[in-house]
Design a protein around this motif. Structure first.
Motif, short mmCIF file in Angstrom:
data_model
loop_
_atom_site.label_atom_id
_atom_site.label_comp_id
_atom_site.label_asym_id
_atom_site.label_seq_id
_atom_site.Cartn_x
_atom_site.Cartn_y
_atom_site.Cartn_z
N PHE A 101 1.61 0.40 -4.49
CA PHE A 101 1.00 0.84 -3.24
C PHE A 101 0.12 -0.27 -2.67
O PHE A 101 0.06 -0.47 -1.45
N GLY A 102 -0.60 -0.98 -3.57
CA GLY A 102 -1.47 -2.04 -3.12
C GLY A 102 -0.72 -3.16 -2.42
O GLY A 102 -1.12 -3.66 -1.36
N VAL A 103 0.41 -3.58 -3.02
CA VAL A 103 1.24 -4.64 -2.42
C VAL A 103 1.79 -4.17 -1.08
O VAL A 103 1.77 -4.91 -0.08
N TYR A 104 2.29 -2.94 -1.04
CA TYR A 104 2.90 -2.41 0.19
C TYR A 104 1.87 -2.31 1.32
O TYR A 104 2.11 -2.79 2.43
N LYS A 108 1.71 -4.62 4.59
CA LYS A 108 1.88 -3.96 5.88
C LYS A 108 0.73 -4.32 6.82
O LYS A 108 0.95 -4.58 8.02
N SER A 109 -0.49 -4.34 6.30
CA SER A 109 -1.65 -4.71 7.12
C SER A 109 -1.52 -6.15 7.62
O SER A 109 -1.84 -6.45 8.78
N TRP A 110 -1.01 -7.03 6.77
CA TRP A 110 -0.86 -8.44 7.16
C TRP A 110 0.23 -8.61 8.21
O TRP A 110 0.05 -9.34 9.19
N LEU A 111 1.35 -7.92 8.04
CA LEU A 111 2.47 -8.07 8.97
C LEU A 111 2.20 -7.42 10.34
O LEU A 111 2.76 -7.85 11.34
N PHE A 126 11.55 -4.53 2.46
CA PHE A 126 11.15 -5.77 1.79
C PHE A 126 9.83 -5.60 1.05
O PHE A 126 9.69 -6.02 -0.11
N LEU A 127 8.84 -4.99 1.70
CA LEU A 127 7.54 -4.76 1.05
C LEU A 127 7.69 -3.82 -0.14
O LEU A 127 7.02 -3.98 -1.16
N SER A 128 8.58 -2.84 -0.02
CA SER A 128 8.82 -1.91 -1.12
C SER A 128 9.43 -2.64 -2.32
O SER A 128 9.07 -2.37 -3.48
N ILE A 129 10.34 -3.55 -2.06
CA ILE A 129 10.95 -4.33 -3.14
C ILE A 129 9.90 -5.17 -3.85
O ILE A 129 9.84 -5.20 -5.09
#
Length: 308
Positions: A101-104, A108-111, A126-129
């Motif tokens: 969840f942290g990576v996603y 997402k906030s960055w993109l 992509f973020l999920s992967i």
């Protein structure tokens, strides 16, 4: 006669005013660790279903149904044994889900920074992967301990691992199998984590966006429930084949098959294609409530603990 400030302003045209500008839509940012917390809360609620899923996936040939397995556990071991391995299950969510969840959410906030449009589906996938790979790597030891603690009830007394809690399981795993043991089933676990994170996070995010775009749904509990139900169904179908093979590898005793590809081939040759979807009903019955509760808890936690 000097011109009044008002007249001067009129002749020069309306002066720019902060109050007259249309405010830009700000992207909503979330605390990265709330996903792990909400997943842990959901895990406590659905742990008995997770235990039954593991038992169904590790039985060979035609065996008990979900109800029959639950009855068997309660009859021979007592109702409290339905919560066997709860500490490892919670620890798994605190590691695996916190990271994914942290990576996603961070990605997402960055993109979406400076952009008011929703994130495209391919970027969500992509973020999920990426989140699934990172979470699966960090959470693998907890997953091994979790499966073993849940599966202990089915084993003869002489073959049981007898982990008292998650940390005792880590200690025993490290001292008896070494650092290499922490990576048992890692390939299959990473594949499952990618499928699970895609089915849950990307599908939930996309379903929620599409539902709200209809104009019928609002950002409320009903929408969260509908979107998470869709995500639960998608995650179940995507993860079942990987989950069956992964579970069998992680519960394997010394001398038993531990190669993912060999286990895949062996399962198919001995039990057929449908063996990879063994336990899909209890898997959905467990995963759907777990996914629904995770996102219902998560959305409420985001309201309670916003980033100001």
């Amino acid at each position: 006669m000097a011109a009044s400030p008002t007249a001067g302003a009129s002749s020069a045209g309306p002066a720019p005013s902060v109050g007259n500008e249309k405010p830009k839509q700000q992207q909503v940012r979330h605390r990265w660790y709330l996903g792990g917390l909400s997943s842990s809360m959901a895990s406590v609620c659905t742990h008995p279903l997770d235990l039954l899923k593991v038992h169904l996936q590790t039985q060979h040939g035609k065996g008990l149904s979900m109800v029959g397995m639950a009855t068997n556990v309660v009859k021979h071991h007592g109702p409290l044994k339905l919560y066997q391995g709860l500490s490892a299950s919670v620890m798994r969510q605190m590691t695996y889900s916190t990271v994914r969840f942290g990576v996603y959410d961070s990605g997402k906030s960055w993109l979406t920074e400076g952009n008011t449009l929703p994130l495209p589906l391919h970027q969500k996938i992509f973020l999920s992967i990426m989140g699934g790979l990172a979470g699966g790597l960090v959470g693998n030891p907890s997953d091994i301990v979790n499966v073993r603690m849940q599966n202990d009830l089915k084993l003869p007394a002489s073959l049981r691992y007898r982990y008292r809690h998650a940390f005792h399981g880590y200690y025993c795993l490290l001292t008896t199998e070494g650092v290499k043991g922490l990576g048992r089933g890692l390939n299959m676990n990473l594949a499952r984590a990618v499928m699970m994170t895609t089915g849950q996070l990307a599908v939930y995010d996309q379903a929620k966006t599409m539902l709200m775009a209809t104009g019928v749904f609002r950002d409320n509990v009903a929408t969260h429930f509908a979107a998470s139900t869709i995500a639960g169904a998608a995650a179940t179908v995507l993860t079942m084949p990987v989950d069956v093979v992964k579970t069998r590898i992680m519960k394997a005793l010394a001398g038993e098959e531990k190669s993912a590809m060999r286990m895949l081939a062996r399962t198919y040759s001995e039990e057929g294609f449908l063996a990879f979807f063994k336990g899909i009903t209890p898997a959905f019955v467990r995963l759907a409530p777990q996914t629904i509760l995770t996102f219902l808890f998560l959305e409420q936690l985001r309201i309670l603990f916003p980033i100001r």
